[in-house]
Design a protein around this motif. Sequence first.
Motif, PDB file in Angstrom:
ATOM      1  N   ALA A  30       0.827  -1.210   0.000  1.00  0.00           N
ATOM      2  CA  ALA A  30       0.000   0.000   0.000  1.00  0.00           C
ATOM      3  C   ALA A  30       0.860   1.257   0.000  1.00  0.00           C
ATOM      4  O   ALA A  30       0.524   2.256  -0.650  1.00  0.00           O
ATOM      5  N   LEU A  33       2.118   1.785  -3.543  1.00  0.00           N
ATOM      6  CA  LEU A  33       1.059   2.202  -4.468  1.00  0.00           C
ATOM      7  C   LEU A  33       0.355   3.482  -4.026  1.00  0.00           C
ATOM      8  O   LEU A  33      -0.513   3.988  -4.744  1.00  0.00           O
ATOM      9  N   LEU A  34       0.717   3.976  -2.853  1.00  0.00           N
ATOM     10  CA  LEU A  34       0.098   5.197  -2.311  1.00  0.00           C
ATOM     11  C   LEU A  34      -1.413   5.036  -2.187  1.00  0.00           C
ATOM     12  O   LEU A  34      -2.201   5.909  -2.599  1.00  0.00           O
ATOM     13  N   CYS A  35      -1.815   3.897  -1.634  1.00  0.00           N
ATOM     14  CA  CYS A  35      -3.238   3.650  -1.427  1.00  0.00           C
ATOM     15  C   CYS A  35      -3.414   3.001  -0.044  1.00  0.00           C
ATOM     16  O   CYS A  35      -2.441   2.724   0.655  1.00  0.00           O
ATOM     17  N   SER A  36      -4.632   2.736   0.332  1.00  0.00           N
ATOM     18  CA  SER A  36      -4.906   2.143   1.644  1.00  0.00           C
ATOM     19  C   SER A  36      -4.832   0.617   1.595  1.00  0.00           C
ATOM     20  O   SER A  36      -4.976   0.013   0.531  1.00  0.00           O
ATOM     21  N   HIS A  39      -8.059  -0.852   0.368  1.00  0.00           N
ATOM     22  CA  HIS A  39      -8.226  -0.834  -1.094  1.00  0.00           C
ATOM     23  C   HIS A  39      -7.529  -2.041  -1.716  1.00  0.00           C
ATOM     24  O   HIS A  39      -8.094  -2.706  -2.611  1.00  0.00           O
ATOM     25  N   GLN A  43      -9.093  -5.248  -3.830  1.00  0.00           N
ATOM     26  CA  GLN A  43      -8.609  -5.693  -5.137  1.00  0.00           C
ATOM     27  C   GLN A  43      -8.311  -7.187  -5.127  1.00  0.00           C
ATOM     28  O   GLN A  43      -8.642  -7.898  -6.083  1.00  0.00           O
TER      29      GLN A  43
END
Length: 306
Positions: A30, A33-36, A39, A43
């Motif tokens: 995460a 990918l600069l996401c939570s 999230h 996926q």
Amino acid sequence: MNVVMNVDMNIADIRAFVLIVKAGSFTAAAEQLLCSRSHLSKQLSQLESALAVKLIIRTTRTQRLTEQGKLFFEQCSRSFDGIDYAIEQAINDADTVKGFININCVGGYIGEDIIAPLVSDFIQQYPDVKVNLDFSSRRVDLIAGEFDIVFRMGQLEDSNLIAQKLMDISICTLASPGYLQNNGQLSHPKELKQHQCITGSLNNWSFIHVKTASKKIDVSVGGSFKCKNGRAMISSALAGNGIVRLPYFYCHKEIANGTLLPVFSDWTIPKSPFYLVYVQDKYQPARLKAFIDFVRNNIARYSQTS
């Protein structure tokens, strides 16, 4: 057994799965990918649902791949590595001056004494470029992709092509002193019909009056010698076989030493534009951009006698 990929399967979900495995945890993946984490978890769940296969067994402390997950990771990882390499190669090809350039040009003086030395010097400057220089005089289809660059005399009307004028070429009508002594001096182009003419690709010669450009005439010509090679045409004219029409820089030495003489004093031939032609493409490879710039910036010093 044939397997049809589920239409709901998302490539981004597959990439997320590969990164989760490579990073070693959802948290590390995460961050990359600069996401939570939630999230990424979503996926992975979407991917497992689309495959109807469990890929990663997760607990609060650890994660491990299932057997199916190991196989899927190995195949996908290799595939993405191949895609990444292909992308890198494509970008390098666009930005680096290397690779092949296929060029078509008329032969004779233009091809051998102007374009060939220019190409040789270009290769010296860019040694990672390989050039195929073709001297066939046939009309080539640039859109079909056989050639990247074409050098042409005359206009091109195809809107998909870029035609950059490099210079205007002076054309001369000449004969040997011996031919003119034996057959008489001409005063008007229409008299060419009574003379032997040495022809190349054109059997119809156009003229304009020196003082009155609106006065024009087209004359059908013919003779005992026809050849599309400028040097052969000069040789035949020097032998006294007839009247020849050629670009000035083909025969400037013969004109200077008087072995070929102008046939007309009041009539001349419109200059012919010489073009560099290529396909319109905003994603043009660096090697073609470099060659086009090299031609534009240097053509004058290779054609000083034109």
